[in-house]
Write a protein that holds these residues in place. Sequence first.
Motif, PDB file in Angstrom:
ATOM      1  N   HIS A 169      30.996 121.145  38.913  1.00 52.35           N
ATOM      2  CA  HIS A 169      31.566 120.334  39.977  1.00 52.35           C
ATOM      3  C   HIS A 169      33.056 120.081  39.777  1.00 52.35           C
ATOM      4  CE1 HIS A 169      30.941 118.028  43.522  1.00 52.35           C
ATOM      5  NE2 HIS A 169      31.719 117.106  43.036  1.00 52.35           N
ATOM      6  N   ASN A 170      33.435 119.860  38.544  1.00 55.43           N
ATOM      7  CA  ASN A 170      34.855 119.655  38.225  1.00 55.43           C
ATOM      8  C   ASN A 170      35.028 119.901  36.724  1.00 55.43           C
ATOM      9  OD1 ASN A 170      33.843 117.352  36.977  1.00 55.43           O
ATOM     10  ND2 ASN A 170      34.234 116.072  38.777  1.00 55.43           N
ATOM     11  N   LYS A 171      36.088 119.397  36.148  1.00 50.35           N
ATOM     12  CA  LYS A 171      36.360 119.710  34.743  1.00 50.35           C
ATOM     13  C   LYS A 171      35.489 118.912  33.775  1.00 50.35           C
ATOM     14  CE  LYS A 171      40.965 121.434  35.592  1.00 50.35           C
ATOM     15  NZ  LYS A 171      42.417 121.235  35.586  1.00 50.35           N
ATOM     16  N   THR A 172      34.770 117.930  34.303  1.00 56.10           N
ATOM     17  CA  THR A 172      33.968 117.100  33.395  1.00 56.10           C
ATOM     18  C   THR A 172      32.466 117.136  33.698  1.00 56.10           C
ATOM     19  OG1 THR A 172      34.403 115.215  34.850  1.00 56.10           O
ATOM     20  CG2 THR A 172      35.840 115.456  32.918  1.00 56.10           C
ATOM     21  N   HIS A 173      32.085 117.606  34.876  1.00 59.10           N
ATOM     22  CA  HIS A 173      30.677 117.502  35.259  1.00 59.10           C
ATOM     23  C   HIS A 173      30.095 118.851  35.694  1.00 59.10           C
ATOM     24  CE1 HIS A 173      31.776 113.295  35.344  1.00 59.10           C
ATOM     25  NE2 HIS A 173      30.515 112.942  35.561  1.00 59.10           N
ATOM     26  N   ILE A 174      29.030 119.231  35.035  1.00 57.17           N
ATOM     27  CA  ILE A 174      28.224 120.373  35.494  1.00 57.17           C
ATOM     28  C   ILE A 174      26.847 119.856  35.865  1.00 57.17           C
ATOM     29  CG2 ILE A 174      26.847 122.326  34.626  1.00 57.17           C
ATOM     30  CD1 ILE A 174      29.322 123.480  33.414  1.00 57.17           C
ATOM     31  N   TYR A 175      26.357 120.337  37.001  1.00 55.48           N
ATOM     32  CA  TYR A 175      25.018 119.956  37.442  1.00 55.48           C
ATOM     33  C   TYR A 175      24.159 121.216  37.491  1.00 55.48           C
ATOM     34  CZ  TYR A 175      21.246 118.589  40.594  1.00 55.48           C
ATOM     35  OH  TYR A 175      20.021 118.360  41.151  1.00 55.48           O
ATOM     36  N   MET A 176      22.934 121.126  36.990  1.00 56.36           N
ATOM     37  CA  MET A 176      22.021 122.269  37.092  1.00 56.36           C
ATOM     38  C   MET A 176      20.660 121.778  37.542  1.00 56.36           C
ATOM     39  SD  MET A 176      23.005 124.570  33.785  1.00 56.36           S
ATOM     40  CE  MET A 176      22.218 126.085  34.327  1.00 56.36           C
ATOM     41  N   GLU A 177      19.990 122.648  38.306  1.00 51.02           N
ATOM     42  CA  GLU A 177      18.638 122.288  38.718  1.00 51.02           C
ATOM     43  C   GLU A 177      17.782 123.541  38.775  1.00 51.02           C
ATOM     44  OE1 GLU A 177      19.301 120.353  42.500  1.00 51.02           O
ATOM     45  OE2 GLU A 177      19.344 122.249  43.601  1.00 51.02           O
ATOM     46  N   GLN A 178      16.496 123.351  38.593  1.00 55.44           N
ATOM     47  CA  GLN A 178      15.559 124.465  38.617  1.00 55.44           C
ATOM     48  C   GLN A 178      14.743 124.400  39.905  1.00 55.44           C
ATOM     49  OE1 GLN A 178      15.498 126.997  36.867  1.00 55.44           O
ATOM     50  NE2 GLN A 178      13.517 127.979  37.234  1.00 55.44           N
ATOM     51  N   VAL A 179      14.777 125.511  40.658  1.00 58.06           N
ATOM     52  CA  VAL A 179      14.035 125.600  41.907  1.00 58.06           C
ATOM     53  C   VAL A 179      12.689 126.265  41.619  1.00 58.06           C
ATOM     54  CG1 VAL A 179      14.037 126.571  44.240  1.00 58.06           C
ATOM     55  CG2 VAL A 179      16.191 125.877  43.174  1.00 58.06           C
ATOM     56  N   ASP A 180      11.633 125.629  42.023  1.00 57.25           N
ATOM     57  CA  ASP A 180      10.284 126.157  41.793  1.00 57.25           C
ATOM     58  C   ASP A 180       9.814 126.797  43.098  1.00 57.25           C
ATOM     59  OD1 ASP A 180       7.477 126.426  41.623  1.00 57.25           O
ATOM     60  OD2 ASP A 180       7.389 124.865  40.069  1.00 57.25           O
ATOM     61  N   VAL A 181       9.697 128.117  43.112  1.00 60.01           N
ATOM     62  CA  VAL A 181       9.307 128.758  44.379  1.00 60.01           C
ATOM     63  C   VAL A 181       7.789 128.770  44.546  1.00 60.01           C
ATOM     64  CG1 VAL A 181      11.397 130.123  44.543  1.00 60.01           C
ATOM     65  CG2 VAL A 181       9.391 131.142  43.518  1.00 60.01           C
ATOM     66  N   ASP A 182       7.046 128.520  43.471  1.00 57.51           N
ATOM     67  CA  ASP A 182       5.609 128.300  43.654  1.00 57.51           C
ATOM     68  C   ASP A 182       5.387 127.038  44.479  1.00 57.51           C
ATOM     69  OD1 ASP A 182       5.299 130.437  42.023  1.00 57.51           O
ATOM     70  OD2 ASP A 182       4.390 129.362  40.335  1.00 57.51           O
ATOM     71  N   LEU A 183       6.305 126.095  44.317  1.00 55.52           N
ATOM     72  CA  LEU A 183       6.228 124.847  45.090  1.00 55.52           C
ATOM     73  C   LEU A 183       7.179 124.898  46.290  1.00 55.52           C
ATOM     74  CD1 LEU A 183       6.073 122.311  42.109  1.00 55.52           C
ATOM     75  CD2 LEU A 183       4.172 123.253  43.443  1.00 55.52           C
ATOM     76  N   LYS A 184       7.378 126.121  46.802  1.00 57.42           N
ATOM     77  CA  LYS A 184       8.155 126.327  48.021  1.00 57.42           C
ATOM     78  C   LYS A 184       9.559 125.740  47.977  1.00 57.42           C
ATOM     79  CE  LYS A 184       4.030 126.660  50.822  1.00 57.42           C
ATOM     80  NZ  LYS A 184       3.302 126.193  51.987  1.00 57.42           N
ATOM     81  N   GLY A 185      10.180 125.841  46.843  1.00 59.48           N
ATOM     82  CA  GLY A 185      11.582 125.453  46.770  1.00 59.48           C
ATOM     83  C   GLY A 185      11.835 124.075  46.198  1.00 59.48           C
ATOM     84  N   LYS A 186      10.797 123.429  45.702  1.00 62.68           N
ATOM     85  CA  LYS A 186      10.969 122.094  45.145  1.00 62.68           C
ATOM     86  C   LYS A 186      11.787 122.163  43.853  1.00 62.68           C
ATOM     87  CE  LYS A 186       8.421 118.021  43.881  1.00 62.68           C
ATOM     88  NZ  LYS A 186       7.427 117.571  42.959  1.00 62.68           N
ATOM     89  N   VAL A 187      12.672 121.200  43.676  1.00 64.37           N
ATOM     90  CA  VAL A 187      13.447 121.127  42.438  1.00 64.37           C
ATOM     91  C   VAL A 187      12.622 120.383  41.398  1.00 64.37           C
ATOM     92  CG1 VAL A 187      15.493 120.143  41.357  1.00 64.37           C
ATOM     93  CG2 VAL A 187      15.665 121.278  43.578  1.00 64.37           C
ATOM     94  N   ILE A 188      12.343 121.045  40.268  1.00 63.94           N
ATOM     95  CA  ILE A 188      11.461 120.430  39.269  1.00 63.94           C
ATOM     96  C   ILE A 188      12.213 119.945  38.048  1.00 63.94           C
ATOM     97  CG2 ILE A 188       9.326 121.606  39.920  1.00 63.94           C
ATOM     98  CD1 ILE A 188      10.064 123.624  37.606  1.00 63.94           C
ATOM     99  N   ASP A 189      13.465 120.351  37.922  1.00 61.44           N
ATOM    100  CA  ASP A 189      14.243 119.854  36.788  1.00 61.44           C
ATOM    101  C   ASP A 189      15.700 119.808  37.194  1.00 61.44           C
ATOM    102  OD1 ASP A 189      14.796 119.008  34.130  1.00 61.44           O
ATOM    103  OD2 ASP A 189      15.515 121.028  33.651  1.00 61.44           O
ATOM    104  N   SER A 190      16.397 118.801  36.758  1.00 63.52           N
ATOM    105  CA  SER A 190      17.840 118.778  36.992  1.00 63.52           C
ATOM    106  C   SER A 190      18.496 117.952  35.904  1.00 63.52           C
ATOM    107  CB  SER A 190      18.154 118.202  38.372  1.00 63.52           C
ATOM    108  OG  SER A 190      17.815 116.836  38.409  1.00 63.52           O
ATOM    109  N   PHE A 191      19.729 118.254  35.642  1.00 57.97           N
ATOM    110  CA  PHE A 191      20.457 117.432  34.663  1.00 57.97           C
ATOM    111  C   PHE A 191      21.959 117.617  34.873  1.00 57.97           C
ATOM    112  CE2 PHE A 191      22.247 120.261  31.322  1.00 57.97           C
ATOM    113  CZ  PHE A 191      21.735 121.463  31.754  1.00 57.97           C
ATOM    114  N   TRP A 192      22.674 116.618  34.420  1.00 57.47           N
ATOM    115  CA  TRP A 192      24.138 116.652  34.440  1.00 57.47           C
ATOM    116  C   TRP A 192      24.628 116.851  33.013  1.00 57.47           C
ATOM    117  CZ3 TRP A 192      27.307 116.523  38.636  1.00 57.47           C
ATOM    118  CH2 TRP A 192      26.746 116.113  39.843  1.00 57.47           C
TER     119      TRP A 192
END
Length: 858
Positions: free
Chosen positions: A822-845
């Motif tokens: 996002h910028n020089k201090t923050h990265i965001y990641m998330e895991q998309v579960d396509v078995d669950l039709k696109g639901k995000v099952i994990d995320s972290f900053w």
Amino acid sequence: MKLFVISLLLGTGWCLDIPTAGANIKYDCEYCQPEQIHIAFGNKANDIVVTWSTFNDTHDSRVQYGEGYMDKEATGFSKLFVDGGRRKRRQYIHTVTLKDLKFDTSYVYHVGSVYGWSEEFIFHTAPEGEDWPVRAAIYGDMGSGNAQSLSYLQDEAQRNKFDVILHVGDFAYDMDSKNALVGDEFMRQIQPLAAVVPYMTCPGNHEEKYNFSNYAARFAMPGPDSSLFYSFDLGPVHFVSISTEVYYYLNYGIKLISAQYDWLKEDLEKANLPENRSRRPWIVLFGHRPMYCNDRLDVDCNMELTRIGLHGLWPLEPLLKDYGVDLVIWAHDHLYERSFPLYDNKVYNGSTEYPYVNPGAPVHIITGSAGCKEGHSHFKDHPAPWSAFRSSDYGYTRFEAHNKTHVYMEQVNVEQNVANMKLIIISVLLGMCWARKLHIREAGPKYECSHCQPEQIHIAFGEKVNDIVVTWSTFNDTEESRVQYGVGIMDTEATGSSKLFIDGGKLMRSQYIHTVTLKDLQFNTRYVYHAGSVYGWSEEFWFHTPPAGEDWPVRAAIYGDMGNKNAHSLSYLQDEAQRDHFDLVLHVGDFAYDMDTDNALVGDEFMRQIQPLAAIVPYMTCPGNHEQAYNFSNYAARFTMPGPDSSLFYSFDLGPVHFVSISTEVYYFTRYGLKLIVNQYNWLKEDLAKANLPENRRRRPWLVVMGHRPMYCSDSNDIDCSCEYTRNGLLGVYGLEPLLMEFGVDLVIWAHEHSYERTWPLFDNRVYNGSYDKPYVNPGAPVHIITGSAGCQEATDPFRPDPMSWSAFRNSDYGYTRFVAHNKTHIYMEQVDVDLKGKVIDSFWLVKNQHKSYNIKH
Ligand SMILES: [Fe+2]
Ligand SMILES: [Fe+2]
């Protein structure tokens, strides 16, 4: 269509359309990627029928479309088509009608199913009413080989020069040839024009096999009778399409002659009613075999079956007279000929001076010289008295019904043995003429090329991120590699080169892999482009260049281990890429399973499957173990990455991130040279040291490294989880983990395990969380992500029951990772579960106020 709001990035909403899996769709689909996409008018000009093929059943036929944004969805159906040839080849032909579209409006669309979306295309609907100029390309007799006009037509269609195309019979030569493989190839060749301009057809003699079944199945024309005859209204023109072939192939039923005759009579009668004629005065009829022609070798020129009928029965020429048909268009003879106004072999000119002003009979045009493997036709030595102009050069006809009183036509000559494209303005109907800009091209190579249609198009960053490298394949040598591109309009051209790639398999299959670099592009700009040669252009694609500098959020899709089969995440990725959600894709090794399988046919199919995303978003890769055959040659040939060493390791800067791609495989396939380990180690050390210099780290603080086999994993079935070659090195030398610590790498991304796992900040098997509450805020070691669950035929991997202490989250569902620096201090990641039709099952900053070497003693 469901719309989920998935992630809030520091307050910015990110909306995503989720392709909804249809009920009962069981995922395991190879050859479900849509191809051979084309459109036609439906029962009215603002209904557009979209047709495409898949080789397996997708149980689902969908088009997502909209103005500027694909926010609507229409569904249709598919039919199993079985070719009549010996191999009884099968395909599913899908049809979806987009109904009641707005007039005079640009729509974007893609077609497909949960198994895969096509490229994104654009078409423009016709204006409402009759008072607008209808522009058509008209030609017949275009084959898969020697299709001399093809690249001109593809180019003009993409430049919005046509409202409709009339292909007046004889396709592919023949669609049923080679068990209909030729038909498939032809339909791929016309996709770059037929997916963007309604492609209206009539059957010719080359469609005759198996009762015209390839023709009837592949083209969805209006009207009830297997596309054999129909009419449609467009602007001031009533177009009528007939089958002349019903007079020749009586074995399929004489009844078709009378059925067509009766229908035609009624259709013309209605079109000729004064109230209709005053609104829509032009009647244009097209059919394949001419009523009049002057071809030396064509016996049809004396047969005149359609003109005078079969034994005098059902003659069509009197209908032209009775209902005042203005223009009749034929093909079949591989030439161009224009008649004077003509009836029953007599000329009825309007006047001596102006034969085409208020003429006394219909004008006939024969335009069958688009190009096919049978070559040119030859005229008889002496033109008939009715013949006004003739040429046997290759070319096609442009038509413009300018208004209710003026139609303009011209013949384009595309012969390749001349220095420039000759443009001969041949005919002026009703006295009207207007100047056109000539499109000048360099002389091309010598023409005779089938399998020269570009495919497998994909892009990557070049030596800097405003250089875009376009890569594609053709199966024959086109002798040139060109990309036309620009902002809004393709007004710039870059050239490159091609290399012959020979797969190491038994068949030694070969292809030409083309590379063109578009250099010094403007930052933060949307470009359109197509790739190809004089033998054929690709579809038109677009891409968006990154903004300049470091202060913008970099958005990536990240995954590994995606196969040709069972590619669960594919349709999600294609869809998101087309909706402009990603600035780049990182494919962390293991492609196609495997690219070399089946003599590299699997590689070709895989590259076609990723085209809908990889042609529009830079597709950055690293090699995995599945690429190892023949010294990684399929991988190295097909992907053009920056750096010198066959794409095995390289780095690039994008926004606030320094991305580094390495080959973990050099530690495993040592038979290709131990030296690669040393070379990569030394290069990586130098690259990271440079990136970690304070002045570089200040500007671009994030260091992200990707490679295929993980340093850490906790899957139960993979010995690599305890192998640790890359982490500790081979016999203790050239271990890579110390470099991650020494140069303060923030994030390390792996695949290989068909699962998703996130670690705590981690070095040498010990956890270095930032704090108990906030482990990822100023952590004391790199964070590892394993994301290898995109989907392949080997399915997903289970985990050991006892997670290690460093494992923070793990999941074995299919899916992929979204990343935003996002910028020089923050990265965001998330895991998309396509078995669950696109639901995000994990995320972290991941939050870092300081980026530097880690302070770890060991
Ligand atoms: Fe023909
Ligand atoms: Fe792997």
